[in-house]
Write an enzyme that holds these catalytic residues in place. Structure first.
Site, PDB file in Angstrom:
ATOM      1  CD  GLU A 256      -5.313  30.306 -17.330  1.00 32.14           C
ATOM      2  OE1 GLU A 256      -4.284  30.652 -16.783  1.00 32.14           O
ATOM      3  OE2 GLU A 256      -6.414  29.586 -17.013  1.00 32.14           O
ATOM      4  CD  GLU A 360      -5.749  25.432 -15.403  1.00 29.89           C
ATOM      5  OE1 GLU A 360      -5.275  25.478 -16.363  1.00 29.89           O
ATOM      6  OE2 GLU A 360      -5.486  26.185 -14.268  1.00 29.89           O
TER       7      GLU A 360
END
Ligand SMILES: *[C@@H]1O[C@H](CO)[C@@H](O)[C@H](O)[C@H]1NC(C)=O
Ligand SMILES: *[C@@H]1O[C@H](CO)[C@@H](O)[C@H](O)[C@H]1NC(C)=O
Ligand SMILES: *[C@@H]1O[C@H](CO)[C@@H](O)[C@H](O)[C@H]1NC(C)=O
Length: 521
Positions: A256, A360
């Site tokens: 991220e 994810e």
């Protein structure tokens, strides 16, 4: 068929008799149930063969009763209902992307919870539930490089200030206690298991804010000693795991990356814009990995590793650069903050040589949601998982990797107090664990869509897919696999055309997930 009858009460949890192998435990607050595994018993999942000649084999999981329950219908008993709700045409010769795999993540939190189980046989059974032939048969897993929020503290492999030569680099006790032992057990059950690493944050001394969390990025410019040190750290990581007998298949350079630009970001992060990531790969990470023997032939580098809303713009910024792109194999995405599936199509259309993969996902992570964290027996979450897997696959994704493979009943531990749900929850006393509906939902894909399975063409000819999603594949052993999720409170009937010489209609029960297999040999 295994039928177990046990009846007793623990607080308000009601353990009642379960058919089809599952030891059912219902929580009165939720709408479905978990399957309990303890030293005495754990329900095995069906084992191969999954198809038989001249018949359809159907595996069903639903809100009220079934857990990957198998039934077989011979072709001669198949009928067509002319007034079915939906009509679908399949074309097994019209093929799209191939599957890389399905799996979850070996986080510190997962290992801490598996370690809490009171017997070694139960720990082994949990790993077999995910990786065994009588388990979900996971094939691709993620390993955080160092700590993530799902650790009991933030840490890196080299917290010695300004150690640019990484002389003090060393794996943490966490790798030895929580990750490596379980990765090895998983590899014993599936020696083709693919692993990819993802770091959450570099050592604080490489970052502008001298902290693992908060708003911060690497100090200096691409090509500088800070950036090169961070690239060398990846080589040290792969080398160290290799010394312990664990080799990797892939890597995302940063979990991220856009979170590192958020002020006061709650947990381990490091900001990279698309341009910064492009130059890091081009000038530092790509060449350094390649020189160390971890080039694209060995380690599949996947960029982005963040949400779908920005996946196209982020990938475009990097893949448009030929030199950076030469080090890259795929584009990874996460499921948070909305599902922008068209963005996946855009990535595929413009960059068809790079695979897409969901790396994810978890329920229930919205801090303001009253249902945040673990809900034992929640059915809705099984459906949202299946929905997202199907939509991803129908938009070119080659796999789907879940987050923590195990958590406790609160969704712990997480040093940043970011608690979420997981497919397996370890009980408070460690004497048992619970397989959530989400566990079976993922197994509907991971067991049947073996690596190398190819998506085939399907078209909705008639009817409305409201609350219904489907996808269809052909496996390397030439089995047709159709997966359907029906989130409606009523059954739907779907007529399939093109799956062999005859048409047939199947009924899909209320709130159900079904995998249908048929040998094409
Ligand atoms: C199950 O979880 C979903 C998503 O978090 C939530 O909206 C729903 O209310 C939960 N259902 C029950 C019965 O608790
Ligand atoms: C055929 O499908 C319709 C629509 O789902 C349903 O109402 C009807 O009962 C079905 N007929 C049979 C014989 O199953
Ligand atoms: C970074 O933080 C550490 C630990 O808080 C501290 O010891 C160190 O002096 C800091 N370094 C800089 C350059 O601020």
């Amino acid at each position: 068929m295994f039928i177990k009858t046990v009846t007793f009460f623990i607080l308000c949890l009601n353990l009642i008799s379960g058919s089809f192998g599952c030891q059912v435990k219902r929580n009165e607050e939720t709408d479905s149930f978990v399957c309990v595994c303890n030293n005495d018993y754990c329900d095995p999942l069906p084992v191969e063969p999954f198809s038989s000649p001249q018949s359809l084999t159907i595996f069903t999981t639903d809100k009220s009763y079934y857990r990957l329950t198998k039934s077989v219908v011979s072709e001669s008993d198949l009928k067509v209902n002319q007034s079915s709700d939906i009509k679908v045409t399949l074309n097994v010769f019209d093929r799209f992307q191939s599957i890389i795999g399905f799996g979850g993540a070996f986080t510190d939190a997962a290992g801490i919870n598996i370690n809490r189980l009171t017997s070694d046989s139960l720990k082994d059974r949990l790993i077999a539930d995910y990786f065994g032939k009588d388990g979900a048969e996971y094939s691709v897993c993620r390993v955080p490089i160092g700590g993530s929020d799902f650790s009991d503290r933030p840490y890196s492999y080299d917290d010695v200030f300004d150690d640019f030569e990484l002389k003090h680099f060393a794996l943490a006790a966490d790798d030895h206690n929580y990750k490596i032992p379980y990765i090895k057990k998983a590899k014993e059950l599936n020696n083709n298991l693919k692993l990819f690493g993802s770091p959450w944050a570099p050592p604080a001394w490489l970052k502008t804010n001298n902290a693992s969390n908060g708003l911060g990025m690497l100090i200096g410019e691409p090509g500088s000693k800070y950036w090169k040190t961070w690239a060398n750290y990846f080589v040290k990581f792969f080398d160290s795991y290799k010394e312990h007998g664990v080799e990797f298949w892939g890597l995302t350079p940063q979990n991220e990356p856009l979170s590192g630009f958020k002020p006061n970001y709650g947990w381990n992060t490091c900001g990279f814009t698309s341009e910064m990531m492009r130059d890091f790969i081009k000038k530092d990470l790509g060449p350094i990995l390649k020189d160390a023997g971890y080039g694209p032939d060995k380690i599949k580098l996947m960029i982005h590793d963040h949400d779908t809303n920005q996946v196209y713009s982020f990938a475009k910024g990097i893949l448009s650069d030929k030199e950076a792109a030469s080090y890259i194999s795929g584009v990874a995405y996460h499921w948070y903050f909305g599902h922008y599936y068209d963005e996946l199509n855009k990535v595929h259309e413009q960059f068809p040589d790079y695979f897409l993969m969901s790396t994810e996902a978890c329920e229930c992570w919205i801090r303001t949601d009253p249902d945040v964290g673990v809900k034992l027996g929640n059915w809705t979450r099984a459906e949202t998982y299946a929905y997202d897997v199907i939509e991803g696959l129908n938009h070119w994704s080659t796999g789907w990797v879940d987050w923590n493979i195990a958590l406790d009943t609160k969704g712990n531990p997480n040093w940043a107090l970011n608690y979420v749900d997981a497919p397996i929850i370890v009980s408070d006393d460690g004497a048992e664990y619970y397989k959530q509906p989400m566990f079976y939902s993922l197994a509907h894909f991971s067991k049947f869509l073996k690596p190398g399975s190819q998506r085939i063409y399907h078209q909705i000819d008639e009817g409305r897919m409201d609350g219904v999603k489907m996808t269809a594949f052909v496996t390397p052993t030439n089995d047709l696999v159709i997966i359907v999720v029906n989130t409606n409170p009523d059954s739907v009937r779907i007529t399939f055309n093109g799956a062999g010489p005859t048409k047939f209609t199947l009924q899909f029960g209320p709130s159900s997930i079904q995998t249908i297999t048929k040998s094409l040999n």
